[in-house]
Design an enzyme around this catalytic site. Structure first.
Site, short mmCIF file in Angstrom:
data_model
loop_
_atom_site.label_atom_id
_atom_site.label_comp_id
_atom_site.label_asym_id
_atom_site.label_seq_id
_atom_site.Cartn_x
_atom_site.Cartn_y
_atom_site.Cartn_z
N LYS A 275 0.87 -1.18 0.00
CA LYS A 275 0.00 0.00 0.00
C LYS A 275 0.90 1.23 0.00
O LYS A 275 1.78 1.36 0.84
CB LYS A 275 -0.90 -0.02 1.24
CG LYS A 275 -2.03 1.01 1.20
CD LYS A 275 -3.07 0.65 0.13
CE LYS A 275 -4.31 1.52 0.25
NZ LYS A 275 -5.10 1.19 1.46
N HIS A 276 0.67 2.11 -0.96
CA HIS A 276 1.48 3.33 -1.08
C HIS A 276 2.98 3.01 -1.10
O HIS A 276 3.77 3.63 -0.40
CB HIS A 276 1.14 4.32 0.02
CG HIS A 276 -0.28 4.80 -0.02
ND1 HIS A 276 -0.84 5.37 -1.14
CD2 HIS A 276 -1.26 4.77 0.90
CE1 HIS A 276 -2.10 5.68 -0.90
NE2 HIS A 276 -2.38 5.32 0.34
N ASN B 147 13.19 5.29 7.60
CA ASN B 147 13.76 4.26 8.47
C ASN B 147 12.80 3.07 8.59
O ASN B 147 11.60 3.27 8.70
CB ASN B 147 14.03 4.83 9.87
CG ASN B 147 15.23 5.74 9.90
OD1 ASN B 147 16.25 5.44 9.33
ND2 ASN B 147 15.09 6.87 10.61
N HIS C 156 14.88 5.34 0.10
CA HIS C 156 14.24 6.64 0.33
C HIS C 156 13.22 6.94 -0.75
O HIS C 156 13.19 6.32 -1.79
CB HIS C 156 15.30 7.73 0.36
CG HIS C 156 16.20 7.65 1.57
ND1 HIS C 156 17.56 7.74 1.49
CD2 HIS C 156 15.91 7.45 2.88
CE1 HIS C 156 18.08 7.63 2.71
NE2 HIS C 156 17.10 7.45 3.57
#
Length: 530
Positions: free
Chosen positions: A281-282, A424, A530
């Site tokens: 999801k996302h 993180n 990231h």
């Protein structure tokens, strides 16, 4: 009326991809267009009974040097570049017996395909087209007078205009064809330059270029006010770009991005070893599990965070079967992607008409080399793909207690998942399933807390007496800079930890682990995402 029409009287055809060529050439001939051609293209046209002038007749020179030199001649380039209304150009053409070429049809030597199939250095070099790009660029520059076709899908557009306008083409179409021509040669040169960089092991060449071919325009980007399109880059890597969409609504920008994240994660799980499922999801995994069957793996993955899984992406590492299809379609899912699917599974998914089913044809190799690209203001960040795989890492036990065999299996599992979660990252796992995932936080402590809270939520939904983090293992994508994040994981019930190590305070973190009797292993490899 069309603007600045140009009648097509002579066409030069030189193509490596012969798809649609004969029908196109026949239609051109029916308008009285004189056909000029080269090599294999000329032979194909002649064999079909079409009248063709060989380019050697045009130039007065035979093809030479294994076909490397055939169209690089003033009688070709003069015919493409001459401005028709320019008296000086007309005089030069007359003086040197140069006839105009009004239409150029070229598709390039299959360099990208040659590289993709793993051909040797010399074969790749021989498939670098020289004459083709030179002619394409010449014709595109002179698009006010010349039309250039580099894509077989444009044959129909050209023929439609010729039919509508009695053998003439509009300036609007010539401009569009010229724009595509320059984009094609740019993508072609980008593929060649990147191949050279890889061959020379040059990680930072002075210039970088990337190109791709349109797969589909998209309705919008991440948000409705943004435009977007989906392109396929050179090379073969199984995934959303290679996939066949069996059914469902058109993919959106976010669907594609999330599906790619899911499929890259599922590739970490060897289908010969285990069935596995990833729910995303996302762009973040919200549940990952291994199981005896795909259905088992899906149920375990869903249990990690059934709330986030609603409207998510499901990726599988084996052929989608009926049992898994039934389980997945019990809740709202945006996309299912798998290497393949059985007919029965396809029929089950078909009952959900908006659910997209993608069959990728295989799994991407998680160890394969490659590049990833990210745009920044005024530039591009280019790096090699993170192809480090935990199975190839030497795990170093740094605590007094070593992990048990069961813990070690879960630790490897958790680190596979952590590689694909935004940093993180904290991942709790138990019995080869995620039980809590904390993603994308500024503090690793916060990621550990969020993951633990997610596990508590899941336990409540499953009516369990305690969250499954009790007796779990925990993975961190990067080192713990302090012991505080580890202490949160220990409080949540983790009994073993996997992390890269390398902090100035490793000794402090190891002592905290020893003080609580938990096992810890270092991988020596970080997985920032990231």
């Amino acid at each position: 009326m069309i603007t600045h029409p140009r009648r097509i009287t002579r066409a030069l055809l030189s193509v490596s991809d012969k798809a649609g060529l004969l029908d196109f050439a026949r239609q051109l001939a029916s308008y009285g267009v004189e056909l000029v051609s080269t090599g294999g293209t000329a032979k194909a046209l002649k064999d079909a009974g079409l009248r063709v002038i060989d380019v050697a007749e045009l130039t007065g020179f035979p093809e030479m040097m294994d076909g490397r030199v055939k169209t690089l001649h003033p009688k070709v380039h003069g015919g493409l570049l001459a401005i028709r209304g320019n008296k000086e150009h007309a005089a030069s053409m007359e003086a040197h017996h140069i006839k105009p070429i009004d239409l150029l049809v070229v598709n390039l030597y299959p360099f990208e395909e040659t590289v993709a199939k793993g051909a040797g250095y010399d074969d790749c070099i021989e498939n670098i087209d020289i004459g083709g790009p030179a002619m394409i660029r010449a014709a595109a520059k002179n698009h006010h007078d010349v039309a250039v076709v580099v894509d077989t899908t444009d044959y129909a557009k050209v023929l439609a205009e010729l039919a509508e306008h009695s053998g003439m083409l509009s300036l609007e179409l010539r401009k569009k064809l010229a724009a595509k021509a320059y984009a094609r040669t740019a993508a072609y040169d980008a593929a060649i330059s990147n191949w050279f960089a890889e061959t020379l092991q040059d990680d930072a060449p002075d210039y970088r270029a990337f190109g791709g071919k349109l797969i589909q325009p998209l309705r919008y980007g991440e948000n409705p006010h943004q435009t977007a399109a989906f392109y396929k880059s050179p090379g073969e890597r199984f995934g959303v770009a290679s996939a066949r969409q069996v059914q469902g609504k058109e993919l959106s920008y976010n669907n594609i991005n999330d599906t790619d994240a899911a499929y890259e994660c599922i590739a970490e799980f060897d289908p010969a070893r285990t069935a596995a499922c990833v729910i995303v999801k996302h762009a973040n995994p919200c549940g990952v599990a291994e199981g005896d069957t795909l259905s088992d793996a899906y149920v375990k993955a869903l249990a990690c965070d059934s709330t986030s899984a609603f409207g998510g992406i499901v990726a599988l590492n084996r052929t989608l079967d009926a049992e898994a299809a039934k389980a997945i379609t019990e809740i709202f899912t945006e996309v299912i992607i798998a290497p393949d699917a059985t007919d029965e599974a396809i029929a089950i998914v078909a009952a959900k008409k908006n659910l997209r089913l993608l069959l990728a044809g295989g799994l991407p190799d998680p160890r394969a080399k490659g590049l990833t690209v990210k745009s920044v203001a005024g530039g591009l960040l280019v790096q090699s793909r993170d192809n480090a795989v935990v199975d190839d890492m030497t795990l170093k036990t740094v605590t007094q207690r070593a992990p048990t065999a069961a813990e070690l299996a879960d630790l490897r599992f958790a680190f596979r998942v952590a590689k694909h979660v935004k940093s993180n990252t904290i991942v709790y796992a138990r019995d080869l399933a995620t039980v809590g995932i904390g993603a994308g936080q500024m503090s690793r402590v916060d990621s550990a807390r969020i993951a633990a809270r997610k596990a508590e939520d899941a336990a409540r939904d499953l009516k369990l007496s305690a969250p499954l983090t009790k007796g779990s293992v925990v993975a961190s994508d990067a080192f713990f800079p302090f012991a505080d994040g580890l202490l949160v994981a220990i409080e949540a019930g983790a009994t073993a930890v996997i992390q890269p190590g390398g902090s100035m305070r490793d000794a402090e973190v190891i002592k905290a682990a020893d003080d609580h009797g938990i096992a810890m292993v270092f991988t020596g490899t970080r997985h920032f995402k990231h």
